[in-house]
Scaffold this active site. Sequence first.
Site, short mmCIF file in Angstrom:
data_model
loop_
_atom_site.label_atom_id
_atom_site.label_comp_id
_atom_site.label_asym_id
_atom_site.label_seq_id
_atom_site.Cartn_x
_atom_site.Cartn_y
_atom_site.Cartn_z
N SER A 101 -7.48 -4.05 -7.65
CA SER A 101 -6.91 -4.39 -8.93
C SER A 101 -5.92 -2.82 -9.19
CB SER A 101 -7.96 -4.90 -10.05
OG SER A 101 -8.81 -5.65 -9.36
N HIS A 108 -10.63 -13.07 -6.29
CA HIS A 108 -9.86 -12.02 -7.17
C HIS A 108 -10.91 -10.51 -6.64
CE1 HIS A 108 -7.78 -8.43 -8.63
NE2 HIS A 108 -8.71 -7.80 -9.86
N ASP A 127 -5.61 -14.98 -4.72
CA ASP A 127 -6.54 -14.56 -5.37
C ASP A 127 -5.71 -15.04 -6.85
OD1 ASP A 127 -6.59 -11.77 -7.17
OD2 ASP A 127 -7.32 -10.77 -5.74
#
Length: 477
Positions: A205, A447, A419
Amino acid sequence: MGLTVALAAACAQPADDLLGGSGTSAGGDHAGTGGDGGGGTLDWSSCGPAECAGLDVPVDHGDPAGPTLRISVARVPATGHRMGALFVNPGGPGATASDFAVTMASLLPSSVTDRFDVVGVDPRGLGASDISCGGDVNALYAVDYSIDSPADTTVLLDVSRDYVDGCRRRVGDLLPHLGTEDVARDIDAVRAAMGDEQLSYLGFSYGTAVGQVLAQVAPRHVRAMVLDGIVDLGPSGVATAVAQAAGFEAALASFAADCDGDPSCPLAPHAMAAVERLQARVEARPIAGEEARDLGPGRLATALAMPLYSQQLWPDLARAVADALDGDPAGMLALADQYLSTADFDVYFAANCLDWEWPEEPQEVLRAGAAAADRSPHFGEPIVNDYVRCAMWPVDERPIPAVTAPHAPPVLVISTTNDPATPYEAGVRAARRLARGILVTYEGEGHTVVGNGVACVDDLVADYLVDLDEPDDGTTC
């Protein structure tokens, strides 16, 4: 509302000012070493399943003789013959990497943990360098981010100004030094303090933004790098938020389609209609919960986002929506609480508001949110309008340019097709842009994926980290 944290951490432990005054822009292509981090040392002590230490680093890496701050570090030592250190970062901004090191040491293949210390360096503003703007994050996300009246605008702007004023008063001069390049250079300083010539890196991320900048400013000290769930560098903050809203919208549609095809799902066969009934209901009148907490539009938007990070949480979302329609908001409130517990939002805004370009006026952000709602009716305004605070931020932004990292080793870029938080195409673009990017596509939901039990992905990541065995560009799992 646009928080990006690896779900390996979120599921294991339930509950996205730039270039911080450093002398080198992350946009420059440098072959330099990135510095030694001031020659500090680490005094490790036991802290549960890990070893912990602190390191003093310059507040401004461009002024190594100036003031310092202390950062927290944790490592899980290699269980076999140590090859080096694997630094991990879960994202956020605002998630602690020290706790995440312990989580990842339990999830990564043993071939990795045998050979590498798994190391987490808490980003500035967390752990030993903890900051506080003094605000109530629950109250911040209790307001309505979907603007239906002048009153909605007034409340959102007033709450946001109060929050930003608190950051200005309580954090002040440190705000320009809480950005992504600062975090990347702190990691390199820890590497030096550990006595290692090079490090390996696994970022999820927002941690992929840290990794990209690290590969740019300290390429000679990077041995291997895996980036899972790419945060796009280069586009404006609003453009990034709009793309993220579209990602959550697609994930919500996938959830609804999955529910409609499952007779046991309490919202079947019209899950999306059920979500929209609940949205309309709380917009008209919040549903009263325990402890004087209501389920209103703001908390509902936050709660809807949380379970879309992982397909494992879809049943929780279905039950919570059904219960709320029956007058019990406890499940939705719990999902909102879980989301808000995944990271420190003071650090979240400090980094986001400085790392990306934002409009000068709050109304520009709100207009962008209204436009995003045309494409993403459930998430456009909540996600984009969350960043209205960045238009008020007391420190001028210094946006991170797109990173090419021409002197870095091959970078493994892993991108998931559906995602919600870091859309697939961002990974495609990053792999093409990086001088030696290698794209691996995971066809799935949720994710990030490394460490989540997908053997195809974990095996190729392990082979790359341990043996530098590069998969073919374009590999699909």
